[in-house]
Structures are given as C-alpha cells and as structure tokens.
Design an enzyme around this catalytic site. Structure first.
Site, PDB file in Angstrom:
ATOM      1  N   ASN A  19     -49.110 -45.036 -11.730  1.00  0.00           N
ATOM      2  CA  ASN A  19     -47.736 -44.943 -11.220  1.00  0.00           C
ATOM      3  C   ASN A  19     -46.918 -46.017 -11.936  1.00  0.00           C
ATOM      4  O   ASN A  19     -47.033 -47.193 -11.636  1.00  0.00           O
ATOM      5  CB  ASN A  19     -47.739 -45.176  -9.701  1.00  0.00           C
ATOM      6  CG  ASN A  19     -46.342 -45.204  -9.116  1.00  0.00           C
ATOM      7  OD1 ASN A  19     -45.367 -44.922  -9.808  1.00  0.00           O
ATOM      8  ND2 ASN A  19     -46.249 -45.555  -7.846  1.00  0.00           N
ATOM      9  N   TRP A  20     -46.121 -45.550 -12.914  1.00  0.00           N
ATOM     10  CA  TRP A  20     -45.353 -46.523 -13.710  1.00  0.00           C
ATOM     11  C   TRP A  20     -44.217 -47.153 -12.909  1.00  0.00           C
ATOM     12  O   TRP A  20     -43.609 -48.113 -13.358  1.00  0.00           O
ATOM     13  CB  TRP A  20     -44.758 -45.843 -14.944  1.00  0.00           C
ATOM     14  CG  TRP A  20     -45.740 -45.322 -15.944  1.00  0.00           C
ATOM     15  CD1 TRP A  20     -47.114 -45.261 -15.829  1.00  0.00           C
ATOM     16  CD2 TRP A  20     -45.433 -44.782 -17.234  1.00  0.00           C
ATOM     17  NE1 TRP A  20     -47.666 -44.709 -16.958  1.00  0.00           N
ATOM     18  CE2 TRP A  20     -46.661 -44.411 -17.837  1.00  0.00           C
ATOM     19  CE3 TRP A  20     -44.240 -44.566 -17.939  1.00  0.00           C
ATOM     20  CZ2 TRP A  20     -46.725 -43.843 -19.116  1.00  0.00           C
ATOM     21  CZ3 TRP A  20     -44.297 -43.989 -19.206  1.00  0.00           C
ATOM     22  CH2 TRP A  20     -45.539 -43.642 -19.784  1.00  0.00           C
ATOM     23  N   LYS A  21     -43.876 -46.550 -11.774  1.00  0.00           N
ATOM     24  CA  LYS A  21     -42.715 -46.982 -10.985  1.00  0.00           C
ATOM     25  C   LYS A  21     -41.472 -46.990 -11.888  1.00  0.00           C
ATOM     26  O   LYS A  21     -41.391 -46.175 -12.802  1.00  0.00           O
ATOM     27  CB  LYS A  21     -43.001 -48.326 -10.312  1.00  0.00           C
ATOM     28  CG  LYS A  21     -44.317 -48.267  -9.508  1.00  0.00           C
ATOM     29  CD  LYS A  21     -44.512 -49.393  -8.561  1.00  0.00           C
ATOM     30  CE  LYS A  21     -45.830 -49.196  -7.819  1.00  0.00           C
ATOM     31  NZ  LYS A  21     -46.120 -50.213  -6.838  1.00  0.00           N
ATOM     32  N   HIS A  28     -44.857 -42.395  -1.308  1.00  0.00           N
ATOM     33  CA  HIS A  28     -45.228 -43.765  -1.660  1.00  0.00           C
ATOM     34  C   HIS A  28     -44.550 -44.739  -0.692  1.00  0.00           C
ATOM     35  O   HIS A  28     -43.413 -44.486  -0.259  1.00  0.00           O
ATOM     36  CB  HIS A  28     -44.804 -44.063  -3.104  1.00  0.00           C
ATOM     37  CG  HIS A  28     -45.398 -45.336  -3.612  1.00  0.00           C
ATOM     38  ND1 HIS A  28     -44.869 -46.560  -3.301  1.00  0.00           N
ATOM     39  CD2 HIS A  28     -46.497 -45.579  -4.362  1.00  0.00           C
ATOM     40  CE1 HIS A  28     -45.622 -47.503  -3.857  1.00  0.00           C
ATOM     41  NE2 HIS A  28     -46.611 -46.935  -4.506  1.00  0.00           N
ATOM     42  N   GLU A  72     -43.048 -47.391  -1.148  1.00  0.00           N
ATOM     43  CA  GLU A  72     -41.723 -47.854  -1.594  1.00  0.00           C
ATOM     44  C   GLU A  72     -40.649 -46.814  -1.269  1.00  0.00           C
ATOM     45  O   GLU A  72     -39.518 -47.164  -0.928  1.00  0.00           O
ATOM     46  CB  GLU A  72     -41.774 -48.178  -3.102  1.00  0.00           C
ATOM     47  CG  GLU A  72     -42.564 -49.458  -3.357  1.00  0.00           C
ATOM     48  CD  GLU A  72     -43.305 -49.505  -4.681  1.00  0.00           C
ATOM     49  OE1 GLU A  72     -43.008 -48.726  -5.592  1.00  0.00           O
ATOM     50  OE2 GLU A  72     -44.233 -50.348  -4.786  1.00  0.00           O
ATOM     51  N   GLU A 108     -52.926 -46.645   0.279  1.00  0.00           N
ATOM     52  CA  GLU A 108     -52.384 -47.854  -0.344  1.00  0.00           C
ATOM     53  C   GLU A 108     -51.911 -48.825   0.734  1.00  0.00           C
ATOM     54  O   GLU A 108     -50.785 -48.676   1.252  1.00  0.00           O
ATOM     55  CB  GLU A 108     -51.192 -47.505  -1.239  1.00  0.00           C
ATOM     56  CG  GLU A 108     -51.534 -46.580  -2.378  1.00  0.00           C
ATOM     57  CD  GLU A 108     -50.534 -46.703  -3.527  1.00  0.00           C
ATOM     58  OE1 GLU A 108     -50.979 -46.991  -4.636  1.00  0.00           O
ATOM     59  OE2 GLU A 108     -49.324 -46.554  -3.308  1.00  0.00           O
ATOM     60  N   GLY A 132     -48.905 -54.717  -5.434  1.00  0.00           N
ATOM     61  CA  GLY A 132     -48.163 -55.651  -6.286  1.00  0.00           C
ATOM     62  C   GLY A 132     -48.306 -57.104  -5.869  1.00  0.00           C
ATOM     63  O   GLY A 132     -47.579 -57.969  -6.354  1.00  0.00           O
ATOM     64  N   SER A 167     -53.142 -53.381  -6.163  1.00  0.00           N
ATOM     65  CA  SER A 167     -53.692 -54.458  -7.000  1.00  0.00           C
ATOM     66  C   SER A 167     -55.059 -54.123  -7.584  1.00  0.00           C
ATOM     67  O   SER A 167     -55.923 -54.988  -7.730  1.00  0.00           O
ATOM     68  CB  SER A 167     -53.751 -55.773  -6.214  1.00  0.00           C
ATOM     69  OG  SER A 167     -52.441 -56.168  -5.843  1.00  0.00           O
ATOM     70  N   GLY A 221     -50.700 -49.228 -10.110  1.00  0.00           N
ATOM     71  CA  GLY A 221     -49.336 -49.612 -10.443  1.00  0.00           C
ATOM     72  C   GLY A 221     -49.315 -50.491 -11.691  1.00  0.00           C
ATOM     73  O   GLY A 221     -49.390 -50.004 -12.825  1.00  0.00           O
ATOM     74  N   GLY A 222     -49.238 -51.801 -11.484  1.00  0.00           N
ATOM     75  CA  GLY A 222     -49.087 -52.755 -12.589  1.00  0.00           C
ATOM     76  C   GLY A 222     -50.070 -52.543 -13.728  1.00  0.00           C
ATOM     77  O   GLY A 222     -49.678 -52.543 -14.912  1.00  0.00           O
TER      78      GLY A 222
HETATM   79  P1  13P Z   1     -50.109 -52.200  -7.891  1.00  0.00           P
HETATM   80  O1  13P Z   1     -51.354 -51.633  -8.577  1.00  0.00           O
HETATM   81  O2  13P Z   1     -49.137 -52.798  -8.838  1.00  0.00           O
HETATM   82  O3  13P Z   1     -50.490 -53.091  -6.752  1.00  0.00           O
HETATM   83  O4  13P Z   1     -49.348 -50.939  -7.258  1.00  0.00           O
HETATM   84  C1  13P Z   1     -50.055 -50.026  -6.513  1.00  0.00           C
HETATM   85  C2  13P Z   1     -49.175 -48.876  -6.258  1.00  0.00           C
HETATM   86  O5  13P Z   1     -48.210 -48.963  -5.522  1.00  0.00           O
HETATM   87  C3  13P Z   1     -49.478 -47.620  -6.969  1.00  0.00           C
HETATM   88  O6  13P Z   1     -48.736 -46.557  -6.461  1.00  0.00           O
END
Ligand code: 13P
Length: 253
Positions: free
Chosen positions: A9-11, A98, A100, A170, A176, A216, A237-238
C-alpha cells in the site's frame, strides 16, 4: 491451501518517475529471484494505475490494486473513482476500509459494505481492512471490536460474495509506528477473525479466506509473523516503497 499474498500500500507517496522505478525494480526482482507461490499486489495511488499496469505487463504473480473505490456506480460525484473504472484500468484488487480512510475520511461500516459490493459487482477482489486503536487494545477488548467491524460490514454478503474477499488485520497502533504486533498477537487475532467468519459463513469458507497482517511489517519481522498458522501474508506500507524490502518480505514465508 490458502493463497499467500503480499500487498504493498503505497498510500499517498511517490511521483510518476519514482513509482515507475519502484515497479520496474520489483518486477525484475520477482522474475530474477524466482518467487514461487506468493502473489504480489501493488496498490499505488490512482494516477499511477495505468503506468504500473503497463510495467507489470504479463508478469505472472504480480497484480494491480487500488487503495479505495467509490460506494457509487457512477454519476455526479466529483473527485471519486468507481470500481468499474478500476477494473477497466486493469486492477484486480482494491483495498477497502483502511484505518486511515475510516479515521480521516469518516468511512463507516455501512459505507464500507456499499464499497465492498461495488468492488465485487465489478469483479474486483476487496482487501477488507480491520483493526483496533490503542485504547481498545489496552482495554483488552480488541477481539470484540474487530469482529464487530467485520460482521457489520460483511455479514450481509452471500457466501459466494464473501468467498472472494481477502481480510487484512491492521492494528492501528502498529501502523507506521515501528511498533509491530508480536507474532503471537497477530496469530491470536487472525484465529479469532477466522473463528468469527466461520460462525457465520461456515468453517470451510473461513478456512479458505486469506487473512493478511499489516502494521510496521519489515524483512526483519516478517518471517516470524508469516510463520504463524493463520497469517497468510501482509499488507505493507512503508516497506513497500523500497523494492528490496518489499521483495524480501515476499520471500519470508
Ligand atoms: P506500515 O507498514 O507503514 O506500518 O503501514 C501499514 C499499512 O497501513 C498498510 O496498509
């Protein structure tokens, strides 16, 4: 055998050049390093979909996904993107719910049902997210919180519809933050989710449903987390923004 899936997930990250570079690197590593039995899903921002799809080309085992879709089929909804558009641009998956989106854009369980239906009607595979905030984890009521998210959004689906869905657990406190859930915490929650799904859709369907962990995840902790029985991969994510890390996570089963 459940599918093993590692989804990135590049966000809201990466410009065109950066997105193309990342995709090309992932495709080459995936081919050169002969990753077997794992499905990669790249979920870039909407504007990248066409370019990323072109770079994935015919690579078997790498799929395109989006990060969101509208709950409506079409019409005067400025700025929205429909599930049918995503499908027509080559998306196979779409992330729905998600944390967010739930938090910053006030997406409710009912809205997420409508988005899930749009996705399914247009042949997309929803990666449906759930997860508890820190205060719920500290109160020890995380199982009830997460299972309620799932029943409120998904238990109105038919078994045929539900059978297409991928779940992503999640925990919000792990996203994050660098603070990952322990592999036992992930396993306990995934087992609770599977049991809950089984209570409504039946054991067989619950056993077939891929449940991904997100929060994470990195090449260091993925082997331990992915070794657990009910963990079928990750939503990253990251670390999905670094080709080497993302592919190494995909090699962690
Ligand atoms: P991180 O891997 O950056 O913690 O993000 C997880 C995430 O929200 C994937 O959708």
């Amino acid at each position: 055998m459940r599918k093993k899936i590692v989804a990135g997930n590049w966000k809201m990250n990466l410009n065109q050049e950066e997105g193309h570079k990342l995709t090309s690197e992932i495709v080459h590593m995936f081919e050169d390093e002969n990753l077997k039995d794992v499905i990669l899903v790249l979920n870039p921002p909407f504007v990248h979909l066409q370019g990323v799809k072109k770079l994935i080309g015919e690579t078997k085992g790498i799929f395109l996904g989006a990060q969101n879709c509208s709950d409506k089929a079409s019409g005067a909804f400025t700025g929205e993107i429909s599930a049918s558009m995503l499908a027509s641009f080559g998306s196979t998956y779409v992330i729905i719910g998600h944390s967010e989106r739930r938090e910053y854009f006030k997406e409710t369980n009912a809205l997420l049902t409508a988005k899930t239906k749009q996705a399914l009607e247009n042949g997309l595979i929803p990666i449906f997210c759930c997860g508890e905030p820190l205060e719920i984890r500290e109160a020890g009521t995380q199982d009830a919180y997460v299972t309620a998210q799932l029943s409120e959004s998904l238990f109105g689906l038919s078994p045929e519809e539900f059978g297409k869905i991928v779940i992503a657990y999640e925990p919000i406190w792990a996203i994050g933050t660098g603070k990952t859930a322990s592999s036992d915490q992930a396993q306990d929650m995934h087992a609770a989710i599977r049991k809950h799904l089984g209570s409504h859709f039946g054991e067989e369907l619950a056993q077939q449903t891929p449940i991904l962990y997100g929060g994470s995840c990195n090449p260091g902790n993925a082997p331990d987390i992915f070794s657990k029985n009910d963990v079928d991969g990750g939503l990253i994510g990251g670390a999905s923004l670094k080709s080497r890390d993302f592919v190494d996570i995909a090699k962690s089963f």
